[in-house]
Design a protein around this motif. Structure first.
Motif, mmCIF file in Angstrom:
data_model
loop_
_atom_site.group_PDB
_atom_site.id
_atom_site.type_symbol
_atom_site.label_atom_id
_atom_site.label_comp_id
_atom_site.label_asym_id
_atom_site.label_seq_id
_atom_site.Cartn_x
_atom_site.Cartn_y
_atom_site.Cartn_z
ATOM 1 N N MET B 183 0.852 -1.191 0.000
ATOM 2 C CA MET B 183 0.000 0.000 0.000
ATOM 3 C C MET B 183 0.893 1.249 0.000
ATOM 4 S SD MET B 183 -3.202 0.560 2.498
ATOM 5 C CE MET B 183 -2.343 0.708 4.075
ATOM 6 N N HIS B 184 0.484 2.255 -0.747
ATOM 7 C CA HIS B 184 1.335 3.451 -0.859
ATOM 8 C C HIS B 184 1.540 4.130 0.493
ATOM 9 C CE1 HIS B 184 -0.554 2.709 -4.759
ATOM 10 N NE2 HIS B 184 0.516 3.240 -5.302
ATOM 11 N N THR B 185 0.466 4.168 1.290
ATOM 12 C CA THR B 185 0.554 4.759 2.632
ATOM 13 C C THR B 185 1.113 6.175 2.613
ATOM 14 O OG1 THR B 185 1.155 2.493 3.276
ATOM 15 C CG2 THR B 185 0.940 4.065 5.033
ATOM 16 N N TYR B 186 0.703 6.942 1.595
ATOM 17 C CA TYR B 186 0.959 8.387 1.673
ATOM 18 C C TYR B 186 0.280 8.867 2.943
ATOM 19 C CZ TYR B 186 -2.941 7.153 -1.419
ATOM 20 O OH TYR B 186 -4.000 6.526 -2.002
ATOM 21 N N LEU B 187 0.939 9.806 3.645
ATOM 22 C CA LEU B 187 0.362 10.220 4.932
ATOM 23 C C LEU B 187 -0.920 11.027 4.741
ATOM 24 C CD1 LEU B 187 1.485 10.075 8.059
ATOM 25 C CD2 LEU B 187 2.660 8.862 6.259
ATOM 26 N N GLU B 188 -1.012 11.794 3.660
ATOM 27 C CA GLU B 188 -2.250 12.539 3.402
ATOM 28 C C GLU B 188 -3.191 11.648 2.588
ATOM 29 O OE1 GLU B 188 -2.220 15.616 0.390
ATOM 30 O OE2 GLU B 188 -3.615 16.854 1.506
ATOM 31 N N THR B 189 -4.317 11.299 3.190
ATOM 32 C CA THR B 189 -5.278 10.489 2.435
ATOM 33 C C THR B 189 -5.954 11.354 1.368
ATOM 34 O OG1 THR B 189 -6.902 10.950 4.144
ATOM 35 C CG2 THR B 189 -5.732 8.854 4.304
ATOM 36 N N GLY B 238 2.209 13.402 -0.378
ATOM 37 C CA GLY B 238 2.681 12.070 -0.760
ATOM 38 C C GLY B 238 1.778 11.408 -1.779
ATOM 39 N N LEU B 677 -3.360 1.522 9.967
ATOM 40 C CA LEU B 677 -1.922 1.469 10.208
ATOM 41 C C LEU B 677 -1.549 0.773 11.516
ATOM 42 C CD1 LEU B 677 -0.910 5.002 8.856
ATOM 43 C CD2 LEU B 677 -1.275 2.856 7.636
ATOM 44 N N ILE B 682 4.252 -0.059 8.328
ATOM 45 C CA ILE B 682 5.336 0.534 7.544
ATOM 46 C C ILE B 682 6.491 0.816 8.510
ATOM 47 C CG2 ILE B 682 3.676 1.532 5.929
ATOM 48 C CD1 ILE B 682 4.505 4.340 7.033
#
Lengths: 175, 761
Positions: B183-189, B238, B677, B682
């Protein structure tokens, strides 16, 4: 006088006495972002795992997504917007010069956590830093820039240079 | 150069977007709000696969404070999106194919009210059998997820006669490799603000890696001319490929148009996990053979990718995986087949590395197994087979030559970490802790590849207030594009940062310059500036010459304005030059990303090379692996922005650390098991070690006109095989499935600790 179902909420936010009439079940993060338009604290996981919403409550770092409005009424709240004065806080300056961020979305929470950590412990070991930042995720930097920023801050404040395997590394263990 | 702050002098650059980020002042698009705005929410399918029998929205619509409820009937245009192949419904009509599928959406005065209204929408479903793996999708008895069946895409590449060549091999190894749903898991959804404007226009403030592509797709969905839509798309918290596809934009736009009010959307993390795209899980079977001298003569590959419910970039990702499945090696006989299969498992799409990570993990695993079988040093085996200057690309296509493969190989061969790998001193005394070293190598194509429109361009202007304005259609999602552009402009004009105005991420203000993807933006900005600098400077200096009476040859640009060469202080300021120009001084360029002249779909022309060496510690009791030291060599041409370059390789490598050791968005029967999370892990600071060295190899062959290559992806590709190689070095256990499972390792280690030998599969 608060409306029915709402509470009279009074706190010092970033040094300013702030009075609101809010639902007691409102999360602190929503209160800050939506009611006070302090969008420095970010919302990401919503379950206190990522640390993007970290703020100081009477000087202690807390996840603003896990604190309800009623729990922090009457307390002193500091968000990233309240960390710097006329000039950037030295931790913020260190993040800038060392490249301690990329997209920047984790940065406010990271800086708030580090402010509390380094105020309490000016010269953390690597293990103490790991423990202190275990609730702050960053997906962009791989933490390299963040660690360099902390190192640079510690060095500037103490006037001594931690060696590569020195202070910050002393806590490394074999887990 | 060893890339670090101290080695970079004044090129180590404080980012222009830095102060806003460290103070929290910077408004991300999800931070924006407007008076009277509504909150949008999407109703998604509870079933991974079902017929929709009916949708009733009356109760939700009647709720006070609800201003719009939409279903597929409210989509005025084409009810499909998809960056490469539009097969995903904005709002499902009669069928849902995964648990993120959108069925309805609501705009209400508060978020809570919108959430409550979703609960009042009644949808009758008839569940259908769930296809929970590509194998199940390929079963002839499986229900068809799309009209053409369950196969999205097939690839096939053959050179020589692999079958026959295997019979001549001295050693042949076979392996099946599996990689996770990362999963990319950019902090900004995902989210943003959607604003109806006067005269029927719509402004969209929402993250994307390609504003113009979003605008085109939204124009189709909304049935509105593209000129009526403005997409503002930076800054972004992100992306890593995860926001290239439309996500909340169709809903925000439709709700704003229907309600006539601004609508804010911001996915919760749980919704982001459920609806967002992931890295394609792949199962890769490889059979590879070498002759007595260690030369690879036969290589057979079978790739099966789980593309999930809709296409997005599933086909190009498989093409990329097929192209990179031979690694950076010369191989006479190659036989590769790939298949990308629709399932009810979420949606797989674009992710940093674009399918290269999966196959390079497999290929490098094969190299280690072959080296062991033949008794050859694994790095030496790679050297025997490495492509050299003049060799064609993996599809035998002509490529831009560099010596990158040998440069990064040699860099690792000479590094202390690799050279000292047999040194036993300093190893832990605890018998359950083992240390091992491993290394891996990759080549990685940049740009979209042959046959795909890949336009680039840019504009330079002198604004009325005397700023040199650079406008590009790229996006800042954290990679440091603004910083790189500022450095390039300062290099070109020797001006001050204050003389510059950079405009990106706004379709009303920037030219089409293609997507910020495929490690291409830095290259394209550099190439565009190379094209524009001559005409722009000559017009600027020509005008300054008129004003000063000095010939243009004696003038040069500098901080604040135009100088006499060698002179002190500007003779005329940029503002004075601008004022003297009748029309604004501007230069524009449009060109195409350089492509190979050989007509092979998706084949690349420009490649970056990287090699990684890691030292790991394995705990035989817990099965946990910790990376202690890393050495990266990257050959990507001149370093434009040292801080950004280092940050991309460090960040990419830690993302790859997660891919290797912990990250997997687990699914069971089409439902996500891992929802947030707390269970999708991560790396944190405690998972990394402070020892990290990056050797950036800047030398390009003489006459190379392509300049800096992008490094956005390559740092994430070769780490996984290096780590599993190091685990083998430490314990004798070979891993073929990621993420490395501590439980599985414990079972192997139980035998080792019981003294039953170290060899295991």
């Amino acid at each position: 006088m608060a409306q029915p179902g709402l509470i009279y909420w009074k706190s010092e936010v970033n040094g300013v006495e702030t009075v609101l009439s809010v639902s007691p079940s409102l999360r602190l993060i929503d209160l800050l972002r939506d009611k006070l338009e302090l969008t420095g604290p970010k919302l990401s996981c919503g379950i206190g795992r990522c640390g993007a919403c970290m703020v100081l409550l009477d000087g202690k770092p807390v996840n603003a997504c896990l604190v309800m409005a009623y729990q922090c009424s009457g307390k002193r709240i500091t968000t990233v917007e309240g960390i710097s004065g006329q000039e950037l806080h030295p931790i913020q300056q260190a993040f800038l010069t060392e490249g301690g961020f990329q997209c920047g979305y984790c940065t406010p929470g990271m800086i708030v956590t580090l402010k509390a950590l380094l105020d309490e412990n000016p010269s953390p070991s690597r293990g103490e830093l790991e423990a202190g930042l275990c609730g702050n995720l960053c997906r962009c930097t791989g933490y390299g820039g963040i660690e360099r920023a902390v190192r640079q801050f510690v060095k500037a404040r103490s006037g001594t240079e931690p060696t590569t395997s020195g202070e910050l590394a002393a806590g490394m263990d074999a887990h | 150069m060893r890339l670090s702050k101290s080695a970079s002098d004044d090129r180590w650059h404080v980012r222009p977007d830095g102060v806003g980020k460290v103070t929290g002042e910077l408004k991300y698009l999800t931070d924006m709000r407007l008076p009277g705005m509504l909150h949008g929410k999407v109703l998604r399918s509870p079933h991974p696969h079902a017929w929709i029998l009916s949708i009733r929205t009356e109760k939700a619509s009647r709720l006070p404070g609800v201003h719009a409820v939409i279903t597929h009937e409210d989509v005025p245009g084409m009810n499909r999106f998809g960056i490469a192949f539009p097969d995903q419904p904005a709002l499902c009509e009669d069928r849902v194919r995964y648990v993120g599928d959108a069925v309805a959406a609501v705009a209400a005065e508060t978020e809570e009210l919108a959430e409550y209204a979703l609960g009042l929408i009644e949808v009758d479903y008839e569940p259908l059998p769930v296809i929970d793996s590509p194998e199940a999708g390929l079963d002839p008895a499986a229900p068809k997820l799309h009209p053409a069946g369950n196969v999205l895409h097939r690839t096939n590449y053959k050179r020589g006669d692999a079958e026959e060549a295997f019979s001549r091999c001295a050693y042949v190894v076979e392996g099946t490799y599996e990689t996770p749903r990362q999963m990319h898991t950019y902090l900004e959804t995902e989210g943003g603000l959607f604003v109806p404007e006067p005269h029927g226009r719509l402004t969209i403030y929402s993250a994307t890696q390609h504003g113009f592509k979003d605008r085109m797709q939204l124009s189709r969905i909304l049935g509105m001319p593209e000129a009526c839509i403005r997409v503002v798309s930076s800054p972004i918290g992100g992306s890593f490929g995860g926001k290239d596809e439309l996500n909340v934009q169709p809903y925000g736009a439709l709700l704003a148009l229907k309600s006539g009010k601004p609508v804010k959307m911001h996915n919760t993390r749980k919704e982001s996990v459920r609806a967002g795209i992931k890295r394609h899980p792949m199962k890769i079977r490889m059979k590879t053979g070498i002759d007595g001298e260690g030369r690879i003569i036969a290589h057979q590959v079978r790739i099966t990718a789980d593309t999930g419910a809709y296409a997005t970039l599933g086909a190009p990702v498989l093409n990329f995986a097929t192209e990179h499945a031979s690694g950076p090696y010369r191989i006479g006989h190659v036989d590769i087949e790939g298949i990308s299969v629709y399932t009810n498992n979420g949606v797989s799409g674009e992710f940093r590395g674009f399918g290269g990570n999966q196959v390079v993990f497999a290929m490098e695993g094969q190299m280690d197994r072959l080296a062991e079988a033949a008794g050859i040093d694994p790095w030496q085996l790679r050297h025997i087979n490495l492509r050299g200057m003049g060799d064609p690309g993996p599809f035998a296509q002509r490529i831009v030559q560099t010596d990158g493969a040998r440069q990064v190989w040699a860099s690792v061969a000479e590094c202390a970490l690799w050279s000292n790998r047999h040194d036993r001193s300093g190893r832990p005394e605890e018998p359950w802790l083992r240390i091992g070293t491993g290394a891996a190598i990759t080549m990685h194509g940049a740009g979209l590849g042959f046959g795909i429109p890949d336009p680039a361009g840019g504009t330079l202007r002198l604004t009325a207030d005397g700023k040199i304005q650079a406008a590009f259609g790229y996006e800042e999602f954290g990679q440091g594009l603004l910083a790189s552009l500022e450095l390039m402009l300062k290099d070109l004009f020797c001006c001050a940062a204050g003389d510059l105005e950079i405009v990106i991420g706004d379709t009303d203000r920037v030219p089409h310059s293609g997507s910020s993807t495929a490690s291409r933006a830095t290259s394209m900005m550099w190439m565009a500036l190379q094209r524009m600098k001559g005409p722009f400077k000559s017009r600027l200096l020509g005008k300054a010459s008129e004003l000063t009476g000095l010939p243009a040859e004696r003038l040069e640009t500098g901080p604040g304005g135009v100088y006499e060469k060698g002179g002190e202080g500007p003779l005329v300021t940029y503002k004075e030059v601008a004022a003297a120009c009748g029309e604004p001084l501007s230069t524009h360029t449009e060109f195409h990303y350089p492509t190979t002249p050989d007509a092979i779909m998706g084949a690349h022309y420009l490649y970056t090379y990287a090699a990684v060496c890691v030292k790991v510690m394995v705990n035989l009791l817990t099965g946990r692996v910790k990376v202690l030291d890393q050495y990266h060599a990257v050959a990507a041409g001149p370093v434009i922005n040292p801080q950004g370059y280092l940050g991309q390789i460090e960040g990419g490598s830690v993302m790859a650390l997660g891919f290797t050791l912990t990250e997997d968005a687990l699914m069971d029967g089409g439902q996500y098991v891992t929802k947030n999370l707390d269970t999708y892990l991560i790396p944190t600071l405690s998972d990394i070690h402070e020892r990290f060295e990056l050797h950036a190899i800047e030398e390009l062959p003489e006459g190379d006109s392509f300049g800096p290559r992008g490094v956005g992806e390559v740092g994430s590709v070769a780490l996984a095989p290096a780590i599993v190689s190091a685990i083998h070095d430490a314990t004798g256990v070979r891993i073929a499935k990621l993420p490395v499972s501590p439980e599985k390792l414990q079972r192997h280690f139980a035998r080792i600790l019981a003294g039953e030998g170290e060899e295991a599969s």
